[in-house]
Design a protein around this motif. Structure first.
Motif, mmCIF file in Angstrom:
data_model
loop_
_atom_site.group_PDB
_atom_site.id
_atom_site.type_symbol
_atom_site.label_atom_id
_atom_site.label_comp_id
_atom_site.label_asym_id
_atom_site.label_seq_id
_atom_site.Cartn_x
_atom_site.Cartn_y
_atom_site.Cartn_z
ATOM 1 N N VAL A 147 0.834 -1.188 0.000
ATOM 2 C CA VAL A 147 0.000 0.000 0.000
ATOM 3 C C VAL A 147 0.878 1.250 0.000
ATOM 4 O O VAL A 147 1.928 1.294 0.633
ATOM 5 N N GLY A 148 0.464 2.247 -0.748
ATOM 6 C CA GLY A 148 1.212 3.492 -0.813
ATOM 7 C C GLY A 148 2.218 3.542 -1.947
ATOM 8 O O GLY A 148 2.734 4.615 -2.270
ATOM 9 N N LYS A 149 2.504 2.409 -2.553
ATOM 10 C CA LYS A 149 3.385 2.426 -3.719
ATOM 11 C C LYS A 149 2.644 3.048 -4.902
ATOM 12 O O LYS A 149 1.420 2.990 -4.979
ATOM 13 N N ASP A 150 3.368 3.640 -5.794
ATOM 14 C CA ASP A 150 2.766 4.339 -6.927
ATOM 15 C C ASP A 150 3.358 3.831 -8.235
ATOM 16 O O ASP A 150 4.051 4.569 -8.950
ATOM 17 N N PRO A 151 3.090 2.564 -8.570
ATOM 18 C CA PRO A 151 3.657 2.004 -9.804
ATOM 19 C C PRO A 151 3.063 2.666 -11.043
ATOM 20 O O PRO A 151 1.965 3.214 -11.005
ATOM 21 N N VAL A 152 3.797 2.587 -12.134
ATOM 22 C CA VAL A 152 3.373 3.160 -13.415
ATOM 23 C C VAL A 152 3.187 2.011 -14.405
ATOM 24 O O VAL A 152 4.017 1.094 -14.472
ATOM 25 N N SER A 161 -2.515 -7.308 -14.606
ATOM 26 C CA SER A 161 -1.500 -8.265 -14.173
ATOM 27 C C SER A 161 -1.039 -7.961 -12.748
ATOM 28 O O SER A 161 -0.877 -8.874 -11.923
ATOM 29 N N TYR A 162 -0.860 -6.702 -12.448
ATOM 30 C CA TYR A 162 -0.452 -6.291 -11.095
ATOM 31 C C TYR A 162 -1.521 -6.642 -10.068
ATOM 32 O O TYR A 162 -1.220 -7.184 -9.000
ATOM 33 N N LEU A 163 -2.784 -6.363 -10.391
ATOM 34 C CA LEU A 163 -3.874 -6.652 -9.459
ATOM 35 C C LEU A 163 -4.014 -8.151 -9.221
ATOM 36 O O LEU A 163 -4.299 -8.585 -8.094
ATOM 37 N N ARG A 164 -3.849 -8.948 -10.259
ATOM 38 C CA ARG A 164 -3.940 -10.398 -10.086
ATOM 39 C C ARG A 164 -2.903 -10.901 -9.074
ATOM 40 O O ARG A 164 -3.138 -11.886 -8.377
ATOM 41 N N ALA A 186 -7.523 2.113 -12.265
ATOM 42 C CA ALA A 186 -6.456 2.857 -12.916
ATOM 43 C C ALA A 186 -6.820 4.328 -13.038
ATOM 44 O O ALA A 186 -7.979 4.689 -13.246
ATOM 45 N N ARG A 187 -5.836 5.171 -12.882
ATOM 46 C CA ARG A 187 -6.005 6.597 -13.182
ATOM 47 C C ARG A 187 -5.025 6.967 -14.289
ATOM 48 O O ARG A 187 -3.914 6.422 -14.364
ATOM 49 N N THR A 188 -5.438 7.848 -15.164
ATOM 50 C CA THR A 188 -4.590 8.278 -16.265
ATOM 51 C C THR A 188 -3.642 9.370 -15.786
ATOM 52 O O THR A 188 -4.065 10.385 -15.245
ATOM 53 N N ARG A 189 -2.368 9.151 -15.968
ATOM 54 C CA ARG A 189 -1.347 10.111 -15.569
ATOM 55 C C ARG A 189 -1.165 11.181 -16.639
ATOM 56 O O ARG A 189 -1.591 10.995 -17.790
ATOM 57 N N PRO A 190 -0.542 12.311 -16.306
ATOM 58 C CA PRO A 190 -0.325 13.367 -17.310
ATOM 59 C C PRO A 190 0.455 12.907 -18.528
ATOM 60 O O PRO A 190 0.275 13.454 -19.628
ATOM 61 N N GLY A 195 -1.617 4.998 -13.536
ATOM 62 C CA GLY A 195 -1.267 4.745 -12.147
ATOM 63 C C GLY A 195 -2.465 4.120 -11.463
ATOM 64 O O GLY A 195 -3.517 3.924 -12.082
ATOM 65 N N LEU A 196 -2.335 3.808 -10.188
ATOM 66 C CA LEU A 196 -3.443 3.249 -9.436
ATOM 67 C C LEU A 196 -4.357 4.365 -8.937
ATOM 68 O O LEU A 196 -3.905 5.457 -8.602
ATOM 69 N N ALA A 197 -5.649 4.067 -8.880
ATOM 70 C CA ALA A 197 -6.652 5.090 -8.536
ATOM 71 C C ALA A 197 -6.774 5.252 -7.029
ATOM 72 O O ALA A 197 -7.841 5.054 -6.449
ATOM 73 N N TYR A 198 -5.669 5.584 -6.395
ATOM 74 C CA TYR A 198 -5.711 5.970 -4.991
ATOM 75 C C TYR A 198 -4.511 6.859 -4.698
ATOM 76 O O TYR A 198 -3.499 6.852 -5.413
ATOM 77 N N ASP A 199 -4.652 7.643 -3.638
ATOM 78 C CA ASP A 199 -3.597 8.536 -3.188
ATOM 79 C C ASP A 199 -2.550 7.729 -2.436
ATOM 80 O O ASP A 199 -2.873 7.082 -1.433
ATOM 81 N N PRO A 200 -1.282 7.730 -2.888
ATOM 82 C CA PRO A 200 -0.253 7.001 -2.141
ATOM 83 C C PRO A 200 -0.163 7.449 -0.683
ATOM 84 O O PRO A 200 0.310 6.701 0.170
ATOM 85 N N GLY A 201 -0.694 8.630 -0.381
ATOM 86 C CA GLY A 201 -0.661 9.140 0.980
ATOM 87 C C GLY A 201 -1.508 8.355 1.958
ATOM 88 O O GLY A 201 -1.369 8.546 3.183
#
Length: 283
Positions: A147-152, A161-164, A186-190, A195-201
């Motif tokens: 949790v809190g990681k922000d993979p791309v 694949s990551y979620l599985r 998933a959230r679309t990055r600039p 990225g993942l649809a949550y705040d790494p915070g």
């Protein structure tokens, strides 16, 4: 059944924030259910369950602040159960009903447990999915490791694949279920990648203090409503001895265990949906 995306404003010490939720069913349905997801997930995890319930319930599936389409808190230190409970109380007020049925997975189950323990709680029947009033630090450490990681990710297939991998405890699900989760996780990055649809915070709470067991038995013993506990047979979050103790004290819950599942049953398969629906229909 009708489905719509809605939102309201929650309030933290840092100001107002958006809390998004998906609603299934009619506004004038005779019953209302609130379904709340796990730590890094979002309300769209409940689409299959909500669609099944929407013939008799209005079903609200929020994205807890910092997840999904809800806003992110300016101060990550404010992520925690006091804020989550306050936002969910605001959601119940927004729904304008005196009673709700609550279905909570992991974090969502703990929010439900805390709210159900309060005097004059609006929770009529409570379903707690693979969590309980005691959580060992060993299980929490496994979650804290990711949790809190922000993979791309380059594409949605990579998200899937990551979620599985990180959600393998969800058990054996059809390919379309994993694809559904990936598309809504998933959230679309600039830069056009994902990225993942949550705040790494949201990991701030894990980092702020030494890892230790969670003991909420005092809350559990105050719950008055009927409770159904769902457990993955190999769960490291809801230990079997904890589930058994939950049947002997407090509301004396009923426990249903699912084979070939860890943390947590996804509530996307027919048998799991049937267990929830059957319990809610009893009252």
């Amino acid at each position: 059944m009708p489905m719509s995306e809605r939102s309201f404003l929650g309030l933290s010490a840092a100001g107002f924030h958006k809390v998004a939720y998906t609603q299934w069913g009619r506004d004038d349905a005779p019953r209302t259910a609130v379904c709340v997801h796990g730590l890094t997930r979002n309300g769209r995890d409940f689409d299959a369950l909500a669609l099944d319930l929407a013939d008799g319930w209005r079903v609200a599936c929020p994205d807890v602040v910092g997840r999904g389409k809800s806003g992110w808190l300016a101060n990550p230190a404010l992520y925690g159960y006091p804020q989550y409970c306050a936002d969910m109380a605001a959601l119940v007020a927004r729904l304008g009903v005196e009673q709700v049925d609550w279905v909570g997975t992991s974090m969502g189950g703990l929010i439900g447990l805390m709210l159900a323990a309060q005097p004059n709680s609006p929770i009529r029947r409570l379903v707690i999915n693979d969590v309980g009033p005691f959580v060992s630090k060993i299980g929490l450490q496994r979650i804290a490791d990711y949790v809190g990681k922000d993979p791309v990710f380059e594409d949605i297939a990579a998200v899937e694949s990551y979620l599985r991998f990180v959600l393998m405890g969800f058990g054996r699900l059809p390919d379309e279920a994993w694809r559904h989760m990936a598309e809504h996780s998933a959230r679309t990055r600039p830069d056009g990648r994902y990225g993942l649809a949550y705040d790494p915070g949201i990991a701030e709470a894990f980092k702020a203090q030494p890892m230790q067991d969670v003991d909420l038995w005092a809350f559990w013993d105050r719950i008055q409503c009927p409770v159904l506990v769902l457990r993955g047979a190999t769960s490291d979050i809801l230990l079997r001895e904890t589930a058994e103790e939950m049947t002997r004290r407090g509301p004396r819950a009923r426990v249903v265990e699912f084979a070939n599942t860890g943390h947590a049953p996804a509530l996307m398969t027919e048998d799991q949906i049937a267990a929830v629906r059957g319990f809610l229909l009893e009252g």
